[in-house]
Design an enzyme around this catalytic site. Structure first.
Site, PDB file in Angstrom:
ATOM      1  N   CYS A 105       0.861  -1.180   0.000  1.00  0.00           N
ATOM      2  CA  CYS A 105       0.000   0.000   0.000  1.00  0.00           C
ATOM      3  C   CYS A 105       0.899   1.233   0.000  1.00  0.00           C
ATOM      4  O   CYS A 105       2.102   1.132   0.229  1.00  0.00           O
ATOM      5  CB  CYS A 105      -0.869   0.015   1.243  1.00  0.00           C
ATOM      6  SG  CYS A 105      -1.816  -1.497   1.451  1.00  0.00           S
ATOM      7  N   ARG A 114       1.321   1.507  -5.945  1.00  0.00           N
ATOM      8  CA  ARG A 114       1.554   0.549  -4.867  1.00  0.00           C
ATOM      9  C   ARG A 114       0.292  -0.205  -4.469  1.00  0.00           C
ATOM     10  O   ARG A 114       0.342  -1.162  -3.695  1.00  0.00           O
ATOM     11  CB  ARG A 114       2.094   1.265  -3.635  1.00  0.00           C
ATOM     12  CG  ARG A 114       3.397   1.979  -3.863  1.00  0.00           C
ATOM     13  CD  ARG A 114       3.850   2.638  -2.592  1.00  0.00           C
ATOM     14  NE  ARG A 114       4.180   1.656  -1.589  1.00  0.00           N
ATOM     15  CZ  ARG A 114       5.356   1.075  -1.469  1.00  0.00           C
ATOM     16  NH1 ARG A 114       6.322   1.378  -2.307  1.00  0.00           N
ATOM     17  NH2 ARG A 114       5.587   0.196  -0.536  1.00  0.00           N
ATOM     18  N   TRP A 141      -3.856  -1.878  -1.319  1.00  0.00           N
ATOM     19  CA  TRP A 141      -3.889  -3.139  -2.062  1.00  0.00           C
ATOM     20  C   TRP A 141      -4.331  -4.171  -1.036  1.00  0.00           C
ATOM     21  O   TRP A 141      -3.602  -4.487  -0.100  1.00  0.00           O
ATOM     22  CB  TRP A 141      -2.505  -3.472  -2.606  1.00  0.00           C
ATOM     23  CG  TRP A 141      -2.480  -4.684  -3.465  1.00  0.00           C
ATOM     24  CD1 TRP A 141      -2.784  -4.766  -4.796  1.00  0.00           C
ATOM     25  CD2 TRP A 141      -2.125  -6.011  -3.058  1.00  0.00           C
ATOM     26  NE1 TRP A 141      -2.635  -6.052  -5.227  1.00  0.00           N
ATOM     27  CE2 TRP A 141      -2.242  -6.843  -4.188  1.00  0.00           C
ATOM     28  CE3 TRP A 141      -1.729  -6.583  -1.857  1.00  0.00           C
ATOM     29  CZ2 TRP A 141      -1.972  -8.208  -4.152  1.00  0.00           C
ATOM     30  CZ3 TRP A 141      -1.464  -7.942  -1.812  1.00  0.00           C
ATOM     31  CH2 TRP A 141      -1.589  -8.738  -2.962  1.00  0.00           C
ATOM     32  N   ASN A 174       0.900  -0.058   5.932  1.00  0.00           N
ATOM     33  CA  ASN A 174       1.330  -0.846   4.782  1.00  0.00           C
ATOM     34  C   ASN A 174       2.016  -2.086   5.343  1.00  0.00           C
ATOM     35  O   ASN A 174       2.942  -1.962   6.137  1.00  0.00           O
ATOM     36  CB  ASN A 174       2.318  -0.033   3.938  1.00  0.00           C
ATOM     37  CG  ASN A 174       2.992  -0.873   2.872  1.00  0.00           C
ATOM     38  OD1 ASN A 174       2.419  -1.856   2.389  1.00  0.00           O
ATOM     39  ND2 ASN A 174       4.205  -0.512   2.504  1.00  0.00           N
ATOM     40  N   GLY A 175       1.540  -3.267   4.949  1.00  0.00           N
ATOM     41  CA  GLY A 175       2.134  -4.495   5.467  1.00  0.00           C
ATOM     42  C   GLY A 175       1.059  -5.404   6.034  1.00  0.00           C
ATOM     43  O   GLY A 175      -0.127  -5.258   5.714  1.00  0.00           O
ATOM     44  N   GLU A 205       9.858 -14.333 -19.483  1.00  0.00           N
ATOM     45  CA  GLU A 205       9.605 -12.920 -19.202  1.00  0.00           C
ATOM     46  C   GLU A 205       8.520 -12.377 -20.146  1.00  0.00           C
ATOM     47  O   GLU A 205       7.629 -11.633 -19.718  1.00  0.00           O
ATOM     48  CB  GLU A 205      10.924 -12.123 -19.332  1.00  0.00           C
ATOM     49  CG  GLU A 205      10.815 -10.629 -19.186  1.00  0.00           C
ATOM     50  CD  GLU A 205      10.154 -10.146 -17.896  1.00  0.00           C
ATOM     51  OE1 GLU A 205       9.952 -10.930 -16.961  1.00  0.00           O
ATOM     52  OE2 GLU A 205       9.792  -8.956 -17.865  1.00  0.00           O
ATOM     53  N   LYS A 207       4.935 -10.866 -18.918  1.00  0.00           N
ATOM     54  CA  LYS A 207       4.518  -9.516 -19.304  1.00  0.00           C
ATOM     55  C   LYS A 207       3.136  -9.559 -19.918  1.00  0.00           C
ATOM     56  O   LYS A 207       2.266  -8.770 -19.586  1.00  0.00           O
ATOM     57  CB  LYS A 207       5.530  -8.952 -20.303  1.00  0.00           C
ATOM     58  CG  LYS A 207       5.829  -7.509 -20.183  1.00  0.00           C
ATOM     59  CD  LYS A 207       6.905  -7.156 -19.196  1.00  0.00           C
ATOM     60  CE  LYS A 207       6.617  -7.610 -17.800  1.00  0.00           C
ATOM     61  NZ  LYS A 207       7.730  -7.503 -16.908  1.00  0.00           N
ATOM     62  N   GLU A 221       0.306 -10.509 -17.274  1.00  0.00           N
ATOM     63  CA  GLU A 221      -0.008  -9.562 -16.195  1.00  0.00           C
ATOM     64  C   GLU A 221      -0.750  -8.328 -16.684  1.00  0.00           C
ATOM     65  O   GLU A 221      -1.553  -7.759 -15.954  1.00  0.00           O
ATOM     66  CB  GLU A 221       1.219  -9.196 -15.361  1.00  0.00           C
ATOM     67  CG  GLU A 221       2.202  -8.261 -15.999  1.00  0.00           C
ATOM     68  CD  GLU A 221       3.353  -7.881 -15.051  1.00  0.00           C
ATOM     69  OE1 GLU A 221       3.110  -7.643 -13.869  1.00  0.00           O
ATOM     70  OE2 GLU A 221       4.490  -7.809 -15.524  1.00  0.00           O
ATOM     71  N   HIS A 239       7.104 -33.448 -25.021  1.00  0.00           N
ATOM     72  CA  HIS A 239       6.897 -34.200 -23.780  1.00  0.00           C
ATOM     73  C   HIS A 239       5.561 -33.837 -23.138  1.00  0.00           C
ATOM     74  O   HIS A 239       5.341 -34.118 -21.969  1.00  0.00           O
ATOM     75  CB  HIS A 239       8.072 -33.966 -22.826  1.00  0.00           C
ATOM     76  CG  HIS A 239       9.377 -34.415 -23.401  1.00  0.00           C
ATOM     77  ND1 HIS A 239       9.714 -35.745 -23.512  1.00  0.00           N
ATOM     78  CD2 HIS A 239      10.391 -33.719 -23.978  1.00  0.00           C
ATOM     79  CE1 HIS A 239      10.896 -35.850 -24.100  1.00  0.00           C
ATOM     80  NE2 HIS A 239      11.324 -34.637 -24.404  1.00  0.00           N
ATOM     81  N   LYS A 278       2.797  -2.552  -7.634  1.00  0.00           N
ATOM     82  CA  LYS A 278       4.181  -2.439  -8.086  1.00  0.00           C
ATOM     83  C   LYS A 278       5.155  -3.095  -7.116  1.00  0.00           C
ATOM     84  O   LYS A 278       6.081  -3.789  -7.515  1.00  0.00           O
ATOM     85  CB  LYS A 278       4.521  -0.955  -8.243  1.00  0.00           C
ATOM     86  CG  LYS A 278       5.929  -0.692  -8.718  1.00  0.00           C
ATOM     87  CD  LYS A 278       6.106  -1.146 -10.139  1.00  0.00           C
ATOM     88  CE  LYS A 278       7.500  -0.909 -10.662  1.00  0.00           C
ATOM     89  NZ  LYS A 278       7.733  -1.748 -11.856  1.00  0.00           N
TER      90      LYS A 278
HETATM   91  O1  M6R Z   1      10.720  -4.771  -7.068  1.00  0.00           O
HETATM   92  P1  M6R Z   1      11.087  -6.167  -7.471  1.00  0.00           P
HETATM   93  O2  M6R Z   1      11.982  -6.214  -8.656  1.00  0.00           O
HETATM   94  O3  M6R Z   1      11.656  -6.955  -6.330  1.00  0.00           O
HETATM   95  O4  M6R Z   1       9.725  -6.856  -7.884  1.00  0.00           O
HETATM   96  C1  M6R Z   1       9.672  -8.211  -8.212  1.00  0.00           C
HETATM   97  C2  M6R Z   1       8.366  -8.564  -8.867  1.00  0.00           C
HETATM   98  O5  M6R Z   1       7.293  -8.282  -8.014  1.00  0.00           O
HETATM   99  C3  M6R Z   1       8.156  -7.806 -10.180  1.00  0.00           C
HETATM  100  O6  M6R Z   1       9.206  -8.017 -11.065  1.00  0.00           O
HETATM  101  C4  M6R Z   1       6.841  -8.260 -10.847  1.00  0.00           C
HETATM  102  O7  M6R Z   1       6.939  -9.584 -11.259  1.00  0.00           O
HETATM  103  C5  M6R Z   1       6.503  -7.335 -12.016  1.00  0.00           C
HETATM  104  N1  M6R Z   1       5.138  -6.920 -11.929  1.00  0.00           N
HETATM  105  C6  M6R Z   1       6.683  -7.986 -13.339  1.00  0.00           C
HETATM  106  O8  M6R Z   1       6.421  -7.114 -14.384  1.00  0.00           O
END
Ligand code: M6R
Length: 609
Positions: free
Chosen positions: A2, A27, A74, A100-101, A482, A486, A489, A505, A604
């Site tokens: 958050c 966040r 969040w 936050n947490g 990756e 992308k 998400e 397989h 994020k």
């Molecule tokens: O801040 P960080 O690099 O530690 O974050 C890790 C992941 O949460 C972050 O890379 C997440 O997978 C992204 N949303 C991917 O685009």
């Protein structure tokens, strides 16, 4: 996950809090709220939905006051709703808390409060217990009450507290969740992250774990868990407000994709000395240290984990040391074999990912030397590491990570070359040649960005697919992963990535007429094998988009479409090949009408487990 902000001074608090929250919405964005004190009362407004819902309400129905706290959420405990939004209050509604947490033992605290008091809960959140705990312990001293409340709490948190009973202060506490204090003239600020404060100040204090902060209009006092006052150096923020703005781009994500030539160049150039050699300023590893290391462990989450997978290939090749890569949330519960001969590399854009931080602490406990690759200066991961390599991506705001990834790959290359030369596994000539190859990459990224129209056209023809496969061999498998992450998400398409050799397989059973397959074939030594894999899926009706180096043109006879990347060494292609995949995901998400920068259910920075 958050965002929290606080303000005390002469300005209208609403204005400062809303500005700060707008910079922290990445966040968490399922609800937002503020608590503002004026002489007579503590005013709370909080609503489910984006920040705009709160801001519409506040513009129609203003709250006056110069002290306040704000929150963008969040959800973890309790679904997004008005009542579960922060700030949370005690029964008399005169103490307000943002958090936050996660308070991990909140059920136990609830039970205890039920026994010793007559608390009536309004929400389903863990946070609400904090307000009731402070109320229970209040005996004429708010700071003391917060100390006692926090003493009962387990978990990770950054909290901000205001109360009508002592309306001249904001109290904040940090444990494992980011917290900074902004320093002003006759005004002071609180926030989870720097962008929230840039409009007002660049002078900040980075708050450490278990520290308490008391903010008044003219004073900031920081105390440790033993109630001793702490002197903290001022941290000067060097980036400006504009670097955290969209600058005419439609979304942060596309702006950040386009910033990759600059980010990778800065990450490299800032560490080349006058002789063109790599100079790693934040890394104190000597030849003796490196000779004593027999294993490298790379640990991270999400996109940063994918960077780690690529990092393994590079470090093993140039530095000739065995590398293991793990997902942080798995590593921390796995009893990994680690000792003082292990170099532990934590990779994190934010530097605040809780699992990565916990894994780092676990590694330290076992005596490992900790090196981190971090983008956010002064973040927790950076501060708890022995050595730090700061990537120079600049602030990354979009939830989908792009420029952090390519700068992390640049960082891995530089670290591997540095270790290779220091240990003698690379000759000076090889080292110099490789640096020249690295220098070419930013311009090559630019060449790929210039092909955006072709990629947009492919996206426009494929955005209706509900499943997409990414496949590759060698280091391409990591970029397939990756690319797949992308896409899923931000577009919510069911996509996944496989090693092409694994197709027969099992996975090939899912290929049918029209299935969209993205095939990465950028590795010269595996190119022929990839052509065979492409033929296999084509024979089952797949529609194939291939990625290949520009000298490998015969692939166009097999694949339906090909995106070419400029020639480079096989190990360096990931920095290039990920770029068309980022663009493809972006344009597909836009074509599907998705909220690209704020995808559903995500945030994020994942500062909870
Ligand atoms: O801040 P960080 O690099 O530690 O974050 C890790 C992941 O949460 C972050 O890379 C997440 O997978 C992204 N949303 C991917 O685009």
């Amino acid at each position: 996950m958050c965002g929290i902000v606080g303000y005390i001074g002469n300005k209208q608090a609403t204005e400062v809090l809303m500005n700060g929250l707008s910079k922290l919405e990445y966040r968490g964005y399922d609800s937002a709220g503020v608590a503002i004190i004026n002489d007579e009362e503590l005013n709370i407004r909080k609503y489910k939905g984006r920040l705009s819902v709160l801001s519409d309400n506040l513009s129609q129905n203003k709250i006056v006051g110069n002290i306040g706290i704000g929150h963008t959420r969040w959800a973890t405990h309790g679904a997004p709703s008005d009542v579960n939004s922060h700030p949370h209050t005690n029964c008399q509604n005169d103490i307000a808390v943002i958090h936050n947490g996660i308070v991990e033992n909140y059920m136990k605290i609830k039970k205890w409060l039920d026994e010793v008091s007559d608390v009536k809960y309004k929400s389903e959140t863990d946070t609400e217990v904090i307000a009731h705990l402070i109320d229970y312990f209040y005996d004429g001293d708010l700071v003391e009450a917060v100390y006692k409340a926090v003493d009962k709490m387990e978990g990770a948190y950054a909290i901000g507290v205001v109360s009508k009973r002592e309306p001249d202060k904001i109290i904040a506490v940090r444990k494992d969740s980011p917290l900074i204090v902004g320093i002003g003239e006759s005004e002071n600020f609180l926030a989870s992250d720097i962008p929230a404060l840039l409009k007002y100040t660049r002078d900040v204090y980075l708050i450490e774990n278990d520290e308490f902060v008391i903010l008044t209009k003219d004073n900031i006092k920081i105390y440790n868990e033993f109630k001793q006052e702490v002197n903290r150096d001022i941290f000067k923020v060097t980036w400006n407000e504009e670097s955290a703005e969209k600058e005419g781009y439609e979304h942060f994500m596309i702006k950040e994709i386009y910033e990759q030539p600059k980010g990778t160049r800065e990450t490299l150039d800032r560490r080349l000395d006058d002789d063109g050699d790599i100079y790693l300023d934040g890394i104190k590893l000597t030849k003796e240290d490196l000779d004593g290391i027999n294993k490298v462990y790379i640990v991270a989450c999400g996109t940063a984990y994918h960077a780690g997978l690529v990092g393994r290939t590079i470090i093993e090749k140039y530095a000739k040391v065995a590398v293991e890569v793990d997902i942080a949330s798995e590593f921390r519960y796995r009893n990994p074999i680690i000792d003082d001969k292990t170099l532990f590399i934590a990779v994190s854009q934010s530097g605040e990912t809780l699992d990565t931080l916990a894994a780092l602490r676990e590694a330290k406990k076992h005596g490992a030397r900790v090196l981190s690759l971090v983008n956010v200066v002064g973040s927790s991961v950076a501060r708890e590491s022995d050595d730090v390599f700061y990537t120079w991506a600049g602030p990354e705001i979009a939830v989908a990570s792009t420029k952090a990834f390519t700068t992390q790959l640049m960082a891995f290359n530089m670290i591997a070359l540095h270790i290779g030369l220091t240990k003698g596994t690379l000759t000076k000539e090889e080292y110099k040649n490789l640096i020249e190859k690295l220098k070419e990459l930013p311009d090559k990224i630019k060449q790929i960005l210039d092909q955006y129209e072709d990629i947009q056209e492919i996206a426009d023809s494929q955005f209706n697919n509900e499943k997409v496969f990414f496949m590759g061999r060698g280091v391409d498998v990591n970029i397939a992963k990756e690319g797949s992450l992308k896409l899923k998400e931000i577009s919510y398409i069911n996509s996944f990535a496989i090693a092409a050799g694994e197709l027969k397989h099992g996975t090939i059973a899912l290929i049918e007429e029209g299935t969209f397959v993205v095939a990465l074939a950028t590795q010269d030594r595996l190119y022929e094998k990839m052509l065979s894999n492409i033929k296999e899926v084509k024979a089952r009706g797949a529609n194939v988009l291939a990625l290949a180096k520009e000298n490998n043109r015969e692939i166009s006879k097999i694949a339906d479409k090909v995106i070419y990347i400029p020639e480079t060494l096989d190990e360096l292609t990931p920095i290039l090949s990920v770029v068309p995949l980022q663009l493809l995901s972006y344009y597909i998400a836009v074509a599907r009408g998705c909220d690209v920068d704020k995808p559903r259910n995500l945030a994020k920075s994942v500062t909870v487990e």
